[in-house]
Design a protein around this motif. Structure first.
Motif, PDB file in Angstrom:
ATOM      1  N   SER A  52      20.730   1.509  23.292  1.00  0.00           N
ATOM      2  CA  SER A  52      20.540   0.339  24.124  1.00  0.00           C
ATOM      3  C   SER A  52      19.316   0.393  25.201  1.00  0.00           C
ATOM      4  CB  SER A  52      21.943   0.102  25.052  1.00  0.00           C
ATOM      5  OG  SER A  52      22.940  -0.188  24.190  1.00  0.00           O
ATOM      6  N   LEU A  53      18.712   1.830  25.466  1.00  0.00           N
ATOM      7  CA  LEU A  53      17.419   1.817  26.114  1.00  0.00           C
ATOM      8  C   LEU A  53      16.354   0.897  25.391  1.00  0.00           C
ATOM      9  CD1 LEU A  53      17.143   5.414  27.395  1.00  0.00           C
ATOM     10  CD2 LEU A  53      17.582   3.365  28.908  1.00  0.00           C
ATOM     11  N   PRO A  65      30.082  15.147  27.362  1.00  0.00           N
ATOM     12  CA  PRO A  65      30.453  14.017  26.521  1.00  0.00           C
ATOM     13  C   PRO A  65      31.028  12.614  27.361  1.00  0.00           C
ATOM     14  CG  PRO A  65      30.978  16.020  25.312  1.00  0.00           C
ATOM     15  CD  PRO A  65      30.434  16.491  26.846  1.00  0.00           C
ATOM     16  N   SER A  66      31.618  12.991  28.143  1.00  0.00           N
ATOM     17  CA  SER A  66      32.350  11.761  28.779  1.00  0.00           C
ATOM     18  C   SER A  66      31.202  11.223  29.723  1.00  0.00           C
ATOM     19  CB  SER A  66      33.666  12.410  29.792  1.00  0.00           C
ATOM     20  OG  SER A  66      33.061  13.382  30.657  1.00  0.00           O
ATOM     21  N   ASN A  67      30.378  11.842  30.430  1.00  0.00           N
ATOM     22  CA  ASN A  67      29.197  11.265  31.109  1.00  0.00           C
ATOM     23  C   ASN A  67      28.215  10.368  30.205  1.00  0.00           C
ATOM     24  OD1 ASN A  67      29.645  11.343  33.880  1.00  0.00           O
ATOM     25  ND2 ASN A  67      29.505  13.445  33.833  1.00  0.00           N
ATOM     26  N   ARG A  68      28.186  11.021  28.907  1.00  0.00           N
ATOM     27  CA  ARG A  68      27.295  10.410  28.105  1.00  0.00           C
ATOM     28  C   ARG A  68      27.971   8.979  27.766  1.00  0.00           C
ATOM     29  NH1 ARG A  68      26.527  15.681  25.422  1.00  0.00           N
ATOM     30  NH2 ARG A  68      27.650  14.704  23.507  1.00  0.00           N
ATOM     31  N   ARG A  69      29.169   9.035  27.533  1.00  0.00           N
ATOM     32  CA  ARG A  69      29.558   7.712  27.200  1.00  0.00           C
ATOM     33  C   ARG A  69      29.854   6.814  28.370  1.00  0.00           C
ATOM     34  NH1 ARG A  69      33.400  11.384  24.383  1.00  0.00           N
ATOM     35  NH2 ARG A  69      34.791  11.482  26.004  1.00  0.00           N
ATOM     36  N   ARG A  70      29.918   7.358  29.693  1.00  0.00           N
ATOM     37  CA  ARG A  70      29.798   6.259  30.570  1.00  0.00           C
ATOM     38  C   ARG A  70      28.169   5.779  30.879  1.00  0.00           C
ATOM     39  NH1 ARG A  70      32.577  10.825  33.354  1.00  0.00           N
ATOM     40  NH2 ARG A  70      34.772  10.276  33.416  1.00  0.00           N
ATOM     41  N   ALA A  71      27.268   6.765  30.541  1.00  0.00           N
ATOM     42  CA  ALA A  71      25.863   6.235  30.871  1.00  0.00           C
ATOM     43  C   ALA A  71      25.543   5.089  29.457  1.00  0.00           C
ATOM     44  CB  ALA A  71      24.957   7.521  30.620  1.00  0.00           C
ATOM     45  N   GLN A  72      25.976   5.420  28.196  1.00  0.00           N
ATOM     46  CA  GLN A  72      25.864   4.546  27.291  1.00  0.00           C
ATOM     47  C   GLN A  72      26.454   3.301  27.548  1.00  0.00           C
ATOM     48  OE1 GLN A  72      26.282   6.343  23.439  1.00  0.00           O
ATOM     49  NE2 GLN A  72      25.342   8.139  24.255  1.00  0.00           N
ATOM     50  N   GLN A  73      27.727   3.114  28.129  1.00  0.00           N
ATOM     51  CA  GLN A  73      28.464   1.983  28.543  1.00  0.00           C
ATOM     52  C   GLN A  73      27.753   1.145  29.650  1.00  0.00           C
ATOM     53  OE1 GLN A  73      32.390   2.622  30.396  1.00  0.00           O
ATOM     54  NE2 GLN A  73      32.939   0.670  29.348  1.00  0.00           N
ATOM     55  N   ARG A 108      29.093  -0.818  20.804  1.00  0.00           N
ATOM     56  CA  ARG A 108      28.322  -1.616  21.698  1.00  0.00           C
ATOM     57  C   ARG A 108      28.898  -1.247  23.104  1.00  0.00           C
ATOM     58  NH1 ARG A 108      25.711  -5.882  20.374  1.00  0.00           N
ATOM     59  NH2 ARG A 108      25.840  -6.771  22.385  1.00  0.00           N
ATOM     60  N   LEU A 109      30.179  -0.666  23.214  1.00  0.00           N
ATOM     61  CA  LEU A 109      30.766   0.019  24.471  1.00  0.00           C
ATOM     62  C   LEU A 109      30.572  -0.839  25.655  1.00  0.00           C
ATOM     63  CD1 LEU A 109      29.077   3.711  24.199  1.00  0.00           C
ATOM     64  CD2 LEU A 109      31.564   2.977  24.183  1.00  0.00           C
ATOM     65  N   SER A 110      30.491  -2.218  25.353  1.00  0.00           N
ATOM     66  CA  SER A 110      30.551  -3.069  26.427  1.00  0.00           C
ATOM     67  C   SER A 110      31.674  -3.798  27.175  1.00  0.00           C
ATOM     68  CB  SER A 110      29.728  -4.190  25.908  1.00  0.00           C
ATOM     69  OG  SER A 110      30.516  -4.904  25.014  1.00  0.00           O
ATOM     70  N   HIS A 111      32.959  -3.467  26.565  1.00  0.00           N
ATOM     71  CA  HIS A 111      33.991  -4.079  27.190  1.00  0.00           C
ATOM     72  C   HIS A 111      33.999  -5.490  27.132  1.00  0.00           C
ATOM     73  CE1 HIS A 111      35.851  -0.336  29.405  1.00  0.00           C
ATOM     74  NE2 HIS A 111      35.792   0.011  28.126  1.00  0.00           N
ATOM     75  N   ASN A 140      24.194  -0.336  28.227  1.00  0.00           N
ATOM     76  CA  ASN A 140      24.590  -1.354  27.172  1.00  0.00           C
ATOM     77  C   ASN A 140      25.015  -2.636  28.056  1.00  0.00           C
ATOM     78  OD1 ASN A 140      25.086  -2.036  24.119  1.00  0.00           O
ATOM     79  ND2 ASN A 140      26.930  -2.958  25.281  1.00  0.00           N
ATOM     80  N   TRP A 141      25.770  -2.661  28.865  1.00  0.00           N
ATOM     81  CA  TRP A 141      26.138  -3.610  29.614  1.00  0.00           C
ATOM     82  C   TRP A 141      25.030  -4.210  30.314  1.00  0.00           C
ATOM     83  CZ3 TRP A 141      26.008  -3.816  35.002  1.00  0.00           C
ATOM     84  CH2 TRP A 141      26.398  -5.124  35.603  1.00  0.00           C
ATOM     85  N   LEU A 142      24.353  -3.522  30.870  1.00  0.00           N
ATOM     86  CA  LEU A 142      22.944  -4.116  31.670  1.00  0.00           C
ATOM     87  C   LEU A 142      22.092  -4.662  31.027  1.00  0.00           C
ATOM     88  CD1 LEU A 142      22.094  -3.597  34.712  1.00  0.00           C
ATOM     89  CD2 LEU A 142      20.602  -1.908  34.060  1.00  0.00           C
ATOM     90  N   SER A 143      22.112  -4.054  29.325  1.00  0.00           N
ATOM     91  CA  SER A 143      21.190  -4.979  28.623  1.00  0.00           C
ATOM     92  C   SER A 143      21.432  -6.238  28.302  1.00  0.00           C
ATOM     93  CB  SER A 143      20.911  -4.105  27.476  1.00  0.00           C
ATOM     94  OG  SER A 143      21.928  -3.948  26.512  1.00  0.00           O
TER      95      SER A 143
END
Length: 309
Positions: free
Chosen positions: A138-139, A95-103, A71-74, A106-109
């Motif tokens: 999450s998109l 890879p690190s920016n993909r994790r940021r983008a997904q985080q 979920r990467l949502s903290h 996911n939070w915005l959703s």
């Protein structure tokens, strides 16, 4: 503002009180800004009660751990803000920016934006990784309300993108972006397949296809365009009012042909590829170089694929 200065300011107890005083701010652009944490970005966005338009270009915060939960949502829960209508997000695809983008997605959703967002643009820069791989599953959660989608398309069939498009039950305008490094012999067949994926094709009003081409476009890139013409059957796309084909190219400085001398042969080929759409008088074609500043910048970086706004 440097990352250190921004971190010190955001860490101050009164910083978010100060941000919340911008109560009438409706639009915000964050361009390559480094935050001390993902929580700092979240607090800024939730502190602006009138925010409806957001653009994020490569924001940074400490790299999310590789072993974060899917979920990467903290631990984020459903919150009232932000309530965005328009969102444009762009990250490089390492890879690190993909994790940021997904985080972030996911939070915005998990905010009120899930049921308010109507206009979405997502793009990635760098390696040839699809937007769905960059922004994650999450998109798909935003599919119910989005009416306009602008998205970059990868070089091969993308089942996750097809799944996302299938979720867009309110979509009225679709903008598919390609660059010349991703054009393949089956690219235009892929476009036909993507529009067929839409669950409510009869309500689509506009289809926009953009190609960013580095160098002089070869006539061979138009091979297969007739697949798009055949796919957009009037009985399936009853509300379709406009099909826009936009080809931006950076001409070779040594190429003596320019203007109409360069574009007329291409336009002649294009007209043979879209007989049905031209007969219905709903297609608009543009062939042009980007603005001069972009051309100058690209001439200084000849090894990079051009990126256009």
């Amino acid at each position: 503002m440097s990352r250190t200065a921004l971190g010190a300011w955001i860490s101050h107890p009164s910083s978010f009180v100060a941000i919340s005083r911008f109560s009438s701010t409706q639009s915000l652009m964050i361009f390559r800004c480094a935050f001390p944490s993902f929580g700092a970005l979240r607090r800024i966005l939730t502190s602006l009660p009138s925010l409806t338009i957001l653009r994020l270009d490569d924001p940074l915060w400490p790299d999310p751990a590789v072993d974060l939960s899917p979920r990467l949502s903290h631990g984020a829960s459903i919150v009232r803000r932000p309530v965005l209508l328009v969102l444009s997000v762009s990250w490089s695809s390492d890879p690190s920016n993909r994790r940021r983008a997904q985080q972030f997605i996911n939070w915005l959703s998990q905010t009120a934006t899930l049921s308010s967002l109507v206009d979405l643009r997502v793009s990635e820069r760098g390696a040839q990784v699809s937007c769905m791989a960059t922004f994650g599953p999450s998109l798909v959660r935003f599919g119910r309300c989005v009416r306009r989608l602008d998205i970059e398309v990868g070089e091969s069939r993308d089942s996750e993108l097809e799944r996302f498009l299938y979720s867009l039950t309110s979509l009225e305008a679709l903008h598919l972006r390609f660059d010349s490094f991703r054009l393949q012999p089956n690219t235009w067949v892929q476009v036909g397949r993507l529009v067929y994926t839409l669950p409510r094709r009869t309500q689509l009003l506009e289809l926009h296809i953009s190609v960013d081409y580095f160098g002089r476009p070869e006539l061979s890139i138009f091979d297969g365009f007739d697949a798009v013409d055949a796919a957009l059957q009037p009985e399936l796309f009853k509300a379709l009012q406009a099909v826009k084909l936009d080809i931006k190219y950076i001409p070779n400085p040594t190429d003596r042909e320019e203007g109409q001398a360069l574009t007329e042969p291409m336009m002649a080929v294009i007209k043979t590829k879209f007989p049905e759409l031209f007969a219905r008088n709903i297609i608009e074609v543009s062939l042009h170089p980007p603005p001069v500043p972009m051309r100058l910048m690209s001439s200084l970086e000849p090894t990079l694929a051009p990126r256009f706004p």
